[in-house]
Design an enzyme around this catalytic site. Structure first.
Site, mmCIF file in Angstrom:
data_model
loop_
_atom_site.group_PDB
_atom_site.id
_atom_site.type_symbol
_atom_site.label_atom_id
_atom_site.label_comp_id
_atom_site.label_asym_id
_atom_site.label_seq_id
_atom_site.Cartn_x
_atom_site.Cartn_y
_atom_site.Cartn_z
ATOM 1 N N ASP A 128 -8.932 0.438 1.882
ATOM 2 C CA ASP A 128 -7.959 0.059 2.911
ATOM 3 C C ASP A 128 -8.571 0.396 4.276
ATOM 4 O O ASP A 128 -8.251 1.410 4.889
ATOM 5 C CB ASP A 128 -6.654 0.831 2.658
ATOM 6 N N GLU A 180 -10.635 3.963 3.474
ATOM 7 C CA GLU A 180 -9.727 4.778 2.668
ATOM 8 C C GLU A 180 -10.024 4.511 1.201
ATOM 9 O O GLU A 180 -10.005 3.360 0.748
ATOM 10 C CB GLU A 180 -8.253 4.462 2.987
ATOM 11 N N ASP A 230 0.842 -1.196 0.000
ATOM 12 C CA ASP A 230 0.000 0.000 0.000
ATOM 13 C C ASP A 230 0.878 1.248 0.000
ATOM 14 O O ASP A 230 1.661 1.463 0.933
ATOM 15 C CB ASP A 230 -0.929 -0.009 1.213
ATOM 16 N N GLU A 233 -9.368 12.388 7.898
ATOM 17 C CA GLU A 233 -9.154 13.758 7.408
ATOM 18 C C GLU A 233 -10.414 14.607 7.563
ATOM 19 O O GLU A 233 -10.337 15.770 7.954
ATOM 20 C CB GLU A 233 -8.801 13.730 5.925
ATOM 21 N N THR A 281 -8.925 -5.891 3.630
ATOM 22 C CA THR A 281 -8.910 -4.904 2.550
ATOM 23 C C THR A 281 -9.929 -5.376 1.526
ATOM 24 O O THR A 281 -9.963 -6.563 1.195
ATOM 25 C CB THR A 281 -7.519 -4.822 1.893
ATOM 26 N N GLN A 326 -4.127 1.718 14.968
ATOM 27 C CA GLN A 326 -3.028 2.153 14.099
ATOM 28 C C GLN A 326 -2.134 3.197 14.768
ATOM 29 O O GLN A 326 -0.908 3.108 14.722
ATOM 30 C CB GLN A 326 -3.615 2.717 12.798
ATOM 31 N N GLU A 355 -9.012 4.237 -2.401
ATOM 32 C CA GLU A 355 -7.743 4.051 -3.108
ATOM 33 C C GLU A 355 -7.979 3.400 -4.473
ATOM 34 O O GLU A 355 -8.955 2.681 -4.686
ATOM 35 C CB GLU A 355 -6.789 3.159 -2.294
ATOM 36 N N LYS A 357 -4.515 -2.252 10.037
ATOM 37 C CA LYS A 357 -4.852 -2.338 8.612
ATOM 38 C C LYS A 357 -5.101 -3.780 8.160
ATOM 39 O O LYS A 357 -5.838 -4.009 7.209
ATOM 40 C CB LYS A 357 -3.685 -1.790 7.771
ATOM 41 N N ARG A 365 -8.211 3.332 13.284
ATOM 42 C CA ARG A 365 -7.305 4.453 13.590
ATOM 43 C C ARG A 365 -6.756 4.412 15.004
ATOM 44 O O ARG A 365 -5.608 4.819 15.232
ATOM 45 C CB ARG A 365 -8.046 5.779 13.371
ATOM 46 N N ARG A 380 1.554 15.697 13.481
ATOM 47 C CA ARG A 380 2.791 16.485 13.518
ATOM 48 C C ARG A 380 2.532 17.857 12.896
ATOM 49 O O ARG A 380 3.003 18.138 11.785
ATOM 50 C CB ARG A 380 3.908 15.802 12.698
ATOM 51 N N HIS A 430 -3.769 13.755 1.317
ATOM 52 C CA HIS A 430 -4.030 12.884 2.464
ATOM 53 C C HIS A 430 -2.804 12.841 3.375
ATOM 54 O O HIS A 430 -2.920 12.925 4.606
ATOM 55 C CB HIS A 430 -4.379 11.477 1.973
ATOM 56 N N THR A 489 -4.593 6.903 -0.058
ATOM 57 C CA THR A 489 -5.892 7.568 -0.051
ATOM 58 C C THR A 489 -5.898 8.743 -1.024
ATOM 59 O O THR A 489 -5.033 9.616 -0.966
ATOM 60 C CB THR A 489 -6.221 8.059 1.368
HETATM 61 CA CA CA Z 1 -3.930 3.227 2.780
#
Ligand code: CA
Length: 435
Positions: A239, A205, A133, A380, A263, A246, A207, A259, A243, A149, A140, A366
């Site tokens: 995906d 997600e 992935d 997001e 999928t 993760q 994708e 994850k 969260r 961050r 994203h 994403t």
């Molecule tokens: Ca992903």
């Protein structure tokens, strides 16, 4: 790069294909289907029907290279087809287009060749050997980085390296299967210690999936000028992401159990050939961004290595279904938003001598746009769960709830070309298992 198979004037004797939003005769995606528990076998989506490749072989409708490719596409997994050179796949596509065109005399065998798609079960189209992935959606990457961050949202390597992690092949499943809410170690930033339990921050997600065709020998990198030939086709890929699991587990080695529980992919392989009319130039990098290093830079790839594919996310809640309401569109984005081309992903992946194999699967990362209506995941949209979003019926969501249904769709629309689609990538959230 287009040919008679893309001719907008070409019509099919399969009436439902003409004007079909996803599967007109110009698409012809490959998949694996079964009927009423019968053996899974290769087929092609055409309108509201599935064309049975094995039945067409029995009727002697193929010869030469196209027959060899049809034999490779008739079994319970399409890896043998994916292993063939692009030229063989093109020969099969051209013959299928002729068989299904209005000028064909094959229509006399329609009852043997066609199955009602609604009566078919669609399986994974290939055995996935490895699944990687990527993280090529820069909007994203930047938005996700802002949450964890804020002072340094994009890591310094982002504009040099098509960043990826090696994900789990065994839990890739086809559209339509339920998604069990995973359990795991969860620790929100506000909590002192982790607990084990059902994921509280379950996300999707949006994708683009990439099916790898002919691979490379180990220790023999794929020069970027040869990478396009290794890309057999595309699908949609969700995906699913836990969260809370993760964010706790991924420091410093990246996503793992947050994850790997599942999928979901759309079941049809939309071929690189079918997407030829929808290739576009890779959008120019913003001023000040570094150019790709030479091994990731190819003039032809920059000129037409990106794709113009509209990608949507729909959410259907139990309340919407009880009210007979349409699913709510969460997102409309486009693959042109990706910072790296799929050719660059292939060249990068093999640049250290890593061998790719037919049926390997890539996710793009994403696909978010910069506008508020184009965001491809809840992380997001809600800024890490901080801000609830309001759906069309007034319900709110921070993350997915049990019995929510998420559907990804993709459509290609360009002047002068017949529009094509990918089919659905669907999953319903079911509760975590009891303790
Ligand atoms: Ca992903």
């Amino acid at each position: 790069m287009t040919d008679a198979t893309h001719d907008p004037a070409r019509l099919s004797w399969v009436a439902s294909a003409n004007g079909h939003a996803e599967f007109p005769i110009q698409n012809l995606p490959f998949g694996v289907f079964s009927i009423a528990g019968d053996r899974p076998r290769g087929g092609v989506a055409i309108g509201d029907a599935v064309f049975d490749i094995g039945a067409a072989l029995e009727l002697g409708l193929f010869s030469g290279t196209a027959r060899d490719a049809a034999e490779a596409a008739a079994g319970p997994a399409l890896n043998p087809l994916l292993a063939l050179p692009a030229s063989a796949r093109r020969a099969l596509r051209q013959r299928l287009s002729d068989i299904l065109s209005v000028d064909s005399d094959a229509r006399g065998n329609a009852s043997r060749l066609l199955h009602d798609a609604a009566a078919c079960t669609l399986h994974l189209p290939a055995n996935v050997g490895d699944y990687t992935d990527f993280f090529a959606g820069i909007h994203h990457a930047r938005k996700g980085g802002q949450i964890s961050r804020p002072e340094n949202p994009l890591m310094p390597n982002y504009k040099y390296v098509p960043v990826a992690y090696h994900s789990r092949a065994s839990s890739v499943r086809p559209s339509g299967e339920d998604v069990r809410r995973p359990k795991g170690q969860r620790k929100l930033p506000s909590e002192a210690t982790p607990t084990f339990g059902a994921c509280r921050n379950l996300d999707y997600e949006l994708e683009l999936g990439v099916w790898i065709g002919a691979g490379n020998r180990q220790d023999e990198p794929i020069p970027i000028g040869e990478a396009a030939e290794r890309i057999a086709g595309f699908c949609l890929l969700n995906d699913w992401s836990a969260r809370d699991i993760q964010s706790w587990e991924s420091q410093p080695l990246g996503p793992f159990l947050g994850k790997s529980f599942r999928t979901t992919v759309s079941p049809w392989i939309v071929t690189a050939e079918a997407l030829e009319p929808f290739r576009i130039a890779q959008p120019a990098r913003p001023d000040g961004d570094p150019p790709p290093l030479p091994h990731l830079l190819d003039a032809a790839d920059q000129a037409h290595g990106a794709y113009d594919i509209d990608c949507d996310v729909f959410l259907s809640t139990p309340a919407m279904r009880a009210a007979n309401a349409e699913p709510y569109r969460m997102c409309r984005s486009n693959t042109r938003e990706l910072y790296w081309t799929v050719v660059q992903m292939v060249a990068h992946h093999a640049s250290n001598g890593c061998n790719l194999r037919p049926g390997d699967l890539f996710g793009s990362g994403t696909i978010s746009a910069t506008d508020a209506g184009g965001i491809g995941c809840l992380l997001e949209m809600t800024f890490g769960g901080r801000d609830a979003i309001t759906l069309g019926n007034g319900e709110t969501r921070r993350y997915l709830e049990d019995d929510d249904v998420v559907v990804l769709q993709a459509h290609c629309r360009r002047p002068g070309a017949v529009p094509i689609g990918f089919g659905e990538c669907r999953g319903r959230i079911v509760p975590a298992t009891a303790a």
